[in-house]
Each structure stands twice: as structure tokens, then as C-alpha cells.
Design an enzyme around this catalytic site. Structure first.
Site, PDB file in Angstrom:
ATOM      1  N   ASP A 198      26.969  92.582  53.277  1.00  0.00           N
ATOM      2  CA  ASP A 198      27.698  92.707  52.163  1.00  0.00           C
ATOM      3  C   ASP A 198      28.908  93.448  52.447  1.00  0.00           C
ATOM      4  O   ASP A 198      30.102  93.296  52.251  1.00  0.00           O
ATOM      5  CB  ASP A 198      27.119  93.640  51.084  1.00  0.00           C
ATOM      6  CG  ASP A 198      27.447  93.416  49.667  1.00  0.00           C
ATOM      7  OD1 ASP A 198      28.805  93.114  49.524  1.00  0.00           O
ATOM      8  OD2 ASP A 198      26.961  94.061  48.911  1.00  0.00           O
ATOM      9  N   TYR A 219      18.066  95.060  48.627  1.00  0.00           N
ATOM     10  CA  TYR A 219      18.497  94.641  47.037  1.00  0.00           C
ATOM     11  C   TYR A 219      17.417  94.100  46.620  1.00  0.00           C
ATOM     12  O   TYR A 219      17.612  93.736  45.130  1.00  0.00           O
ATOM     13  CB  TYR A 219      19.423  93.530  47.356  1.00  0.00           C
ATOM     14  CG  TYR A 219      20.903  94.060  47.856  1.00  0.00           C
ATOM     15  CD1 TYR A 219      21.025  95.470  48.042  1.00  0.00           C
ATOM     16  CD2 TYR A 219      21.970  93.207  47.994  1.00  0.00           C
ATOM     17  CE1 TYR A 219      22.388  95.861  48.557  1.00  0.00           C
ATOM     18  CE2 TYR A 219      23.089  93.846  48.468  1.00  0.00           C
ATOM     19  CZ  TYR A 219      23.507  94.964  48.793  1.00  0.00           C
ATOM     20  OH  TYR A 219      24.378  95.524  49.190  1.00  0.00           O
ATOM     21  N   ASP A 242      33.133  92.310  53.715  1.00  0.00           N
ATOM     22  CA  ASP A 242      34.339  92.770  53.017  1.00  0.00           C
ATOM     23  C   ASP A 242      35.075  93.454  54.107  1.00  0.00           C
ATOM     24  O   ASP A 242      36.305  93.405  53.879  1.00  0.00           O
ATOM     25  CB  ASP A 242      33.804  93.710  51.898  1.00  0.00           C
ATOM     26  CG  ASP A 242      33.811  93.288  50.630  1.00  0.00           C
ATOM     27  OD1 ASP A 242      33.679  91.768  50.434  1.00  0.00           O
ATOM     28  OD2 ASP A 242      33.832  93.987  49.539  1.00  0.00           O
ATOM     29  N   ASP A 249      26.572 100.679  62.739  1.00  0.00           N
ATOM     30  CA  ASP A 249      27.669 101.448  62.645  1.00  0.00           C
ATOM     31  C   ASP A 249      28.751 101.272  63.763  1.00  0.00           C
ATOM     32  O   ASP A 249      29.993 101.268  63.630  1.00  0.00           O
ATOM     33  CB  ASP A 249      27.314 103.040  62.729  1.00  0.00           C
ATOM     34  CG  ASP A 249      26.314 103.357  63.790  1.00  0.00           C
ATOM     35  OD1 ASP A 249      25.586 102.205  63.994  1.00  0.00           O
ATOM     36  OD2 ASP A 249      26.011 104.357  63.961  1.00  0.00           O
ATOM     37  N   LYS A 259      20.123  98.112  62.403  1.00  0.00           N
ATOM     38  CA  LYS A 259      19.828  99.638  62.598  1.00  0.00           C
ATOM     39  C   LYS A 259      18.260  99.945  63.045  1.00  0.00           C
ATOM     40  O   LYS A 259      17.958 100.695  62.427  1.00  0.00           O
ATOM     41  CB  LYS A 259      20.321 100.220  61.167  1.00  0.00           C
ATOM     42  CG  LYS A 259      20.573 101.835  61.166  1.00  0.00           C
ATOM     43  CD  LYS A 259      21.909 102.039  61.736  1.00  0.00           C
ATOM     44  CE  LYS A 259      21.850 103.753  61.739  1.00  0.00           C
ATOM     45  NZ  LYS A 259      23.203 104.156  62.591  1.00  0.00           N
TER      46      LYS A 259
END
Ligand code: NAD
Length: 363
Positions: free
Chosen positions: A246, A135, A250, A222, A190
Site C-alpha cells: 500500500d 489489514y 503510492d 525501509d 521486514k
């Protein structure tokens, strides 16, 4: 105790009003000042985070934030979009650690789309790093079409980047939070594909050596996404980067059935914090008086605990919320047959009543 109150857009004003009502009955010496943020600030002052709002936030011990955004601002240049206000506040206040607890209240086990045995008793904490990652990498992409949009462009790219101190400080936050819970941290990365996250993994491991009493494991993102719906109770504290955090936070939010229930806190190094519900401004239900104010009320409880050093007052709010749920009151988003459907204001009133009843009983 100075609180900057920034209700924002959509349901923001409705839900923050209820949180303020709840704070008011605690009988603590708060100084609260309200300012515009988001779309309403853009409409009034031409910027989603006006100077006066930022000044108020900087000078406060904590910021109680509602939500920002509305589809009508989607066509604005990115810097003027309401959501930029949150990024501006994070940057200017140095907020680097986002706490998102996902707790399944026993009374709401049926609101989850997962089986009760998978979800019952869930109490996990996702800690998301807020200042680095893809970001904030450079360059952020190139808009090469004449109007600044991507029409006709051949490529766009963002770079992923973390600096050692950014990883170290969030890792410390996670290990320290785990010490107050069941002493387990899962670092999500990752590392099998991304250099940035091999680095993340190595630095978290190094920091972990300073916390021999906390068990650390590593999981690819994942797999973490899968395990969160398969066996979420296996986790305790999850720490991860900005983008994975993020998405996973959620996902975790939905485990509990409603995003209307989930608070969040973003803290800086001196425990100054911004407290907001995990959901957005819900323009689809704004102004109807049906939004669930509990996520915001629970965010106010987090504010009392983390920034204002009032853990007992935080406990009182949290226990009042449990009492209200136990009494069968539900806003539309968490309603199921047999429960009593109430609006935003009635839900806030019920929490206030639960706090005052307990106070009177004690007295
Ligand atoms: P949203 O979270 O606002 O809404 C998603 C769905 O959940 C909607 O159906 C909404 O009605 C429902 N919902 C959300 N909060 C609720 C509550 N308290 N009670 C009952 N139902 C609730 O997400 P969205 O629709 O994707 O985004 C709407 C706007 O909010 C967009 O402009 C987005 O950019 C913005 N947004 C802001 C924040 C923030 O301020 N931190 C976060 C996410 C999205």
C-alpha cells in the site's frame, strides 16, 4: 465481454466517462452496465456496496472502477464508509493480486520531483498482496468507549498474519509476471523484526526454486522505500505484503510525477479483475472538469490485456496515450510551461482521436 462499470464518487464519474468513450471506439463487442458504488450508493441505498452492485460485479468479466470517498462520510461507522466498497469487492471477488505499474513517460520526465536521469525510462511493477497481513488480522482492535470511539481507551492493536497459500500464490504471480519482463523479482519484507515477514521471505524463496530463470532478491521495506527514490530503475518486479505494498505503491506512483497517470489492476485466480486508477476521488477538484482521466484510460487498457484477452486493443490505447502526451496536451496536474492545458473531456477526446487517426491511417 461483460464489463461492470462502477464510477463511484467525486471525479470517479468524470474520469470513467472518458475511459468508456475510449473503449467505445475500439469496436469490440462489450456489454457494459453501470451501478452505484461508494458514497453515492450509501446515499441511495444505505450501503456503499449494495447487493445489486455486487451481483453485477460478480457476473462481469471485469469491473471498471472510478474512485470512492468524500470527507462528508468520515463520520459514518466504518462499515458504511465508501472505501468499504473496495474491500467488499476484493473479498467477494477473491481479488488477491494488485498490479501497479509505475512507468515514466518520456514526455513527463520533468513532472517528477526526481532528477531526469534517475527517472527517465522507469518501468517497474509493484505487486501487492491484498487479502492478508495486518489489514485482516484478528482481533482488529477494541473500541471500548461507550460511543464506540477510542476516546478514553488505553490501547488499540492489530495483528499481522499471513497463511502459506496466500504467500505462495502471490509469489507465483510475481515470478510469472517477471518472466514476461526482465526476469527479476525483489521481495520486500521486514524479516529482521517481524515473524510474519521471516515466514514470507522463506515461502517466497521456496516458490522461487520453481523459477530458476528468474533472479530473486530480498530487501527490507525501509531500504526499499529509500532505494525507490535513490535508484528506482534498479527494480523490475517488486512483490510485497498488503501494508508495505500500500505504502510503496503510492511512493512509486509519485516517482512519475502525477498520481493522475497511474493505472492499477486487482486480479483473482481466474483473471477476473477490478481496474481502477491508483488515485482517490479527489473531492477537492470534483465537478470542475480538470481531473486527469489517463490513469483510468490506462486501467481500461490493463483490463483489455489481463481480463478480456485483447492485448492488441490494450496496445492501441497505450500508444494513443503516448501520442497525446507527445502532442503536448496536458491536464493541470501534469502541466508545465510550454504545454497546452486541457480539461478532462478534451483529454479523453484527444485519446479517442489518436486511436481513430491511427485506425484510419492503417485502413
Ligand atoms: P486523492 O487521490 O483523491 O487525491 C490526492 C490529490 O491528488 C488531490 O490533490 C487530488 O486533487 C489529486 N488528484 C487525484 N487524482 C487526480 C486526477 N485524476 N487528476 C488530477 N489530480 C488528481 O486522495 P485523498 O485526497 O487522500 O482522498 C480523497 C478521497 O478518496 C478520500 O475519501 C479517500 O478515502 C478516497 N480514496 C479512494 C481510493 C479509491 O477509490 N480506490 C483511493 C484513495 C483514496
Amino acid at each position: 465481454m461483460k464489463i461492470a462499470v462502477l464510477p463511484g464518487d467525486g471525479i470517479g464519474t468524470e474520469i470513467v466517462a472518458e475511459a468508456i468513450k475510449v473503449l467505445a471506439v475500439l469496436d469490440l463487442p462489450f456489454e457494459m452496465e453501470t451501478a452505484l458504488v461508494g458514497g453515492v450508493a450509501y446515499d441511495a441505498h444505505g450501503h456503499p456496496l449494495p447487493e445489486a452492485t455486487l451481483k453485477l460485479a460478480k457476473e462481469a468479466d471485469a469491473v471498471l472502477f472510478g474512485a470512492v470517498g468524500d470527507w462528508k462520510y468520515d463520520k459514518l461507522e466504518r462499515q458504511f464508509r465508501p472505501e468499504q466498497a473496495i474491500l467488499g469487492l476484493r473479498k467477494n471477488l477473491g481479488l488477491f493480486a494488485n498490479f501497479r505499474p509505475a512507468i515514466c513517460y518520456e514526455q513527463l520526465v520533468d513532472a517528477s520531483s526526481l532528477k531526469p536521469e534517475v527517472i527517465s525510462g522507469l518501468d517497474i511493477l509493484i505487486i501487492r498482496e491484498l487479502t492478508g497481513d495486518i489489514y485482516f488480522g484478528q482481533p482488529r482492535g477494541r473500541r471500548i468507549a461507550p460511543d464506540g470511539a477510542y476516546a478514553g481507551a488505553e490501547e488499540a492493536f492489530d495483528t499481522m498474519r499471513y497463511a502459506r497459500p496466500e504467500i505462495e500464490r502471490i509469489a507465483h504471480v510475481a515470478f510469472q509476471a517477471a518472466r514476461k519482463r526482465s526476469k527479476r523479482v525483489t521481495s520486500v519484507d521486514k524479516a529482521n523484526v517481524l515473524e510474519t515477514f521471516q515466514f514470507w521471505k522463506d515461502v517466497v524463496t521456496e516458490v522461487g526454486q520453481q523459477y530458476p530463470d528468474v533472479e530473486l532478491d530480498h530487501m527490507y521495506v525501509d531500504n526499499a522505500a529509500m532505494q525507490l527514490v535513490r535508484a528506482p530503475k534498479k527494480f523490475d518486479v517488486i512483490v510485497t505484503g498488503n501494508m508495505f505494498g500500500d505504502i510503496l505503491s503510492d511512493e512509486a506512483a509519485m516517482l512519475t510525477g502525477s498520481i493522475g497517470m497511474l493505472p492499477s489492476a486487482s486480479l483473482n485466480a481466474s483473471n477476473q479483475g477490478l481496474y481502477e486508477p491508483s488515485h482517490g476521488s479527489a473531492p477537492d477538484i470534483a465537478g470542475q472538469g480538470i481531473a486527469n482521466p489517463l490513469a483510468t484510460i490506462l486501467s481500461a487498457a490493463m483490463m483489455l490485456r489481463f481480463s478480456l484477452n485483447q492485448p492488441q486493443a490494450a496496445d492501441r490505447i497505450e500508444s494513443a496515450v503516448k501520442d497525446v502526451l507527445a502532442s503536448g496536451l496536458r491536464t493541470a496536474d501534469i502541466w508545465s510551461s510550454g504545454a497546452t492545458k486541457v480539461g478532462t473531456r478534451e483529454m479523453g477526446d484527444a485519446v479517442v482521436a489518436a486511436i481513430t487517426t491511427k485506425t484510419t491511417t492503417k485502413g
